[in-house]
Design an enzyme around this catalytic site. Structure first.
Site, PDB file in Angstrom:
ATOM      1  N   HIS A 119       0.812  -1.215   0.000  1.00 20.84           N
ATOM      2  CA  HIS A 119       0.000   0.000   0.000  1.00 20.84           C
ATOM      3  C   HIS A 119       0.846   1.266   0.000  1.00 20.84           C
ATOM      4  O   HIS A 119       0.362   2.349  -0.372  1.00 20.84           O
ATOM      5  CB  HIS A 119      -0.938  -0.015   1.222  1.00 20.84           C
ATOM      6  CG  HIS A 119      -2.177   0.807   1.065  1.00 20.84           C
ATOM      7  ND1 HIS A 119      -2.277   1.891   0.202  1.00 20.84           N
ATOM      8  CD2 HIS A 119      -3.395   0.725   1.683  1.00 20.84           C
ATOM      9  CE1 HIS A 119      -3.486   2.415   0.296  1.00 20.84           C
ATOM     10  NE2 HIS A 119      -4.178   1.730   1.173  1.00 20.84           N
ATOM     11  N   ASP A 174     -10.474  -5.235 -17.623  1.00 21.01           N
ATOM     12  CA  ASP A 174     -10.776  -6.243 -18.646  1.00 21.01           C
ATOM     13  C   ASP A 174      -9.482  -6.735 -19.295  1.00 21.01           C
ATOM     14  O   ASP A 174      -8.860  -6.026 -20.081  1.00 21.01           O
ATOM     15  CB  ASP A 174     -11.714  -5.628 -19.688  1.00 21.01           C
ATOM     16  CG  ASP A 174     -12.003  -6.555 -20.862  1.00 21.01           C
ATOM     17  OD1 ASP A 174     -11.616  -7.738 -20.807  1.00 21.01           O
ATOM     18  OD2 ASP A 174     -12.602  -6.075 -21.844  1.00 21.01           O
TER      19      ASP A 174
END
Length: 458
Positions: free
Chosen positions: A169, A381
């Protein structure tokens, strides 16, 4: 190839994994040292955050192997995002920097003897078998001197697949993660470079010289908790907000009161959680809202900046006031605290990190929410279309379980909405569910799953 089995009360399957491999950039990349910003390397972000994207079979991709497509695209993406292929080092005063070594990120190829349809209700957080879908490679949990990304692509028997990742992170936030994943997906679909060029520029969020705290930061107040905290007997559960639920909450506040959907959901969760935990009426409770600062700078941070660029200002009140006042009181507190986020506020946080040794946020009677739904991670995608689910794997960050992430999702009726996982002691979870359903006027309650993920709980 390693093999292991996993099961929950309703699901059993076996995952066969190949040996973890390092995937380096496709070509040589600059070998240099890049300091992180003073927002990046705060204590609360020194964690690996697990995410998951689930994809159905696509007839048009029947000849394609998702493992090979995604691994090759990763190597190409790391040419542009080459700091991810390096390793974090810690310098004086706990300052983190990226040693851009080009070593690569950890990648695992796997197969599961289960179909998409058999997964059924497991397609939402908390994922009871997540440690099978993202293997806990030894020594990758530390923050420095270890890969910054851990990726596992698991083929399903039906031709679908599950993509799981844990990212450090300190390297990026929600918008940065979306940008990196979108670039990766573009490369998988045949692009030769990302449509948005990555921008490092971490010096933009460094502390001033000399550093000076100019704002009030109640999210970093040091508080002594009289009761020792424990992660024992914790359960996780996901809840869904649909359009009718949002409308039900909006009816609980005056018509003239301005608020967003985020304000309504956050205020609802804060009240329900506080009541469920049965906090004493005179005790302070905190709600910290993750607020993106990118557009609040003048000029704005450059397009393509993928570092952490947020703060989490805290709304603070007593448990008694929160629970006894009309619902609009909590909504107003949330709306007001979001307005505190300015360029000066984030600069003050950076300065505070340097002055106070990159301290951790307040964890006592605190709750944090992050609105990842605005990024719609289902739209990543790789060539197989949108994901069925794309977002966090569990509630919490590191060992602090009081974090809920809002992710976009569809419910069983096909309605678009927001799903969020929450982690509470078992008894408190039942009270939370009752209070939550009471506020929304719902009777149904989602399944409760145990918070037993060894990868996540360490």
């Amino acid at each position: 190839m390693a093999s292991s089995s996993s099961s929950s009360s309703s699901l059993k399957f076996t995952v066969r994994r190949c040996q973890p491999q390092l995937v380096p950039p496709a070509i040589l990349t600059p070998h240099e040292v890049k300091p992180l910003s003073d927002i990046d390397d705060q204590d609360g972000l020194r964690v690996h955050l697990p995410m998951i994207h689930i994809y159905k079979k696509q007839a048009s991709m029947a000849e394609k192997d998702p493992v090979q497509v995604i691994r090759q695209a990763l190597s190409q993406t790391l040419v542009f995002y080459y700091p991810f292929a390096g390793r974090l080092r810690e310098g004086p005063n706990r300052k983190l920097m990226v040693d851009c070594t080009g070593e690569g990120v950890m990648f695992i190829e796997a197969d599961a003897d289960v179909t998409f349809d058999q997964l059924g209700d497991s397609l939402q957080p908390p994922f009871p078998c997540f440690h099978e879908l993202l293997y806990d490679v030894p020594a990758t949990q530390q923050i420095t001197n270890t890969p910054l990304l851990l990726v596992q692509v698991t083929r399903l028997k039906c031709g679908g697949f599950i993509f799981a990742i844990a990212f450090n992170h300190t390297m990026c936030d929600g918008p940065g993660y979306e940008q990196f994943m979108s670039a990766w997906a573009e490369m998988a679909r045949g692009a030769t470079k990302p449509s948005i060029a990555p921008v490092w520029r971490r010096e933009l969020l460094m502390a001033r010289d000399p550093p000076r705290i100019t704002c009030k930061h109640r999210e970093f107040e040091q508080i002594q908790d009289m009761l020792p905290s424990s992660n024992q007997n914790m359960v996780q559960r996901s809840f869904f907000f649909g359009p009718l639920d949002i409308a039900a909450l909006r009816r609980l506040i005056p018509q003239h009161q301005h608020c967003t959907t985020f304000d309504l959901i956050t205020a609802c969760l804060w009240r329900c959680r506080t009541k469920a935990l049965q906090i004493e009426a005179d005790e302070d409770v905190r709600m910290m809202c993750i607020v993106n600062a990118r557009g609040r700078f003048n000029p704005p941070l450059p397009v393509g900046y993928y570092g952490n660029a947020f703060a989490y200002p805290a709304a603070v009140t007593t448990a008694g006031k929160l629970c006894r006042n009309p619902f609009g009181y909590a909504v107003e507190l949330i709306n007001k605290v979001k307005g505190e986020m300015t360029e000066e506020y984030l600069q003050s946080v950076a300065d505070l990190m340097v002055i106070k040794g990159r301290c951790l946020f307040t964890t006592v009677r605190s709750y944090i929410v992050s609105h990842l739904a605005r990024f719609n991670l289902r739209q990543v995608d790789f060539g197989w279309g949108d994901a069925v689910y794309g977002g966090v794997a569990q509630a919490g960050v590191g060992s602090f379980l009081g974090v809920s992430y809002f992710c976009s999702a569809k419910n069983g009726k096909g309605e678009e909405g927001i799903i969020f996982p929450i982690c509470l002691p078992a008894e408190a979870m039942e009270r939370f569910a009752e209070e939550f359903n009471h506020m929304l006027g719902n009777k149904s309650q989602p399944q409760c799953l145990p918070c037993n993920n060894k990868y996540f709980m360490k």
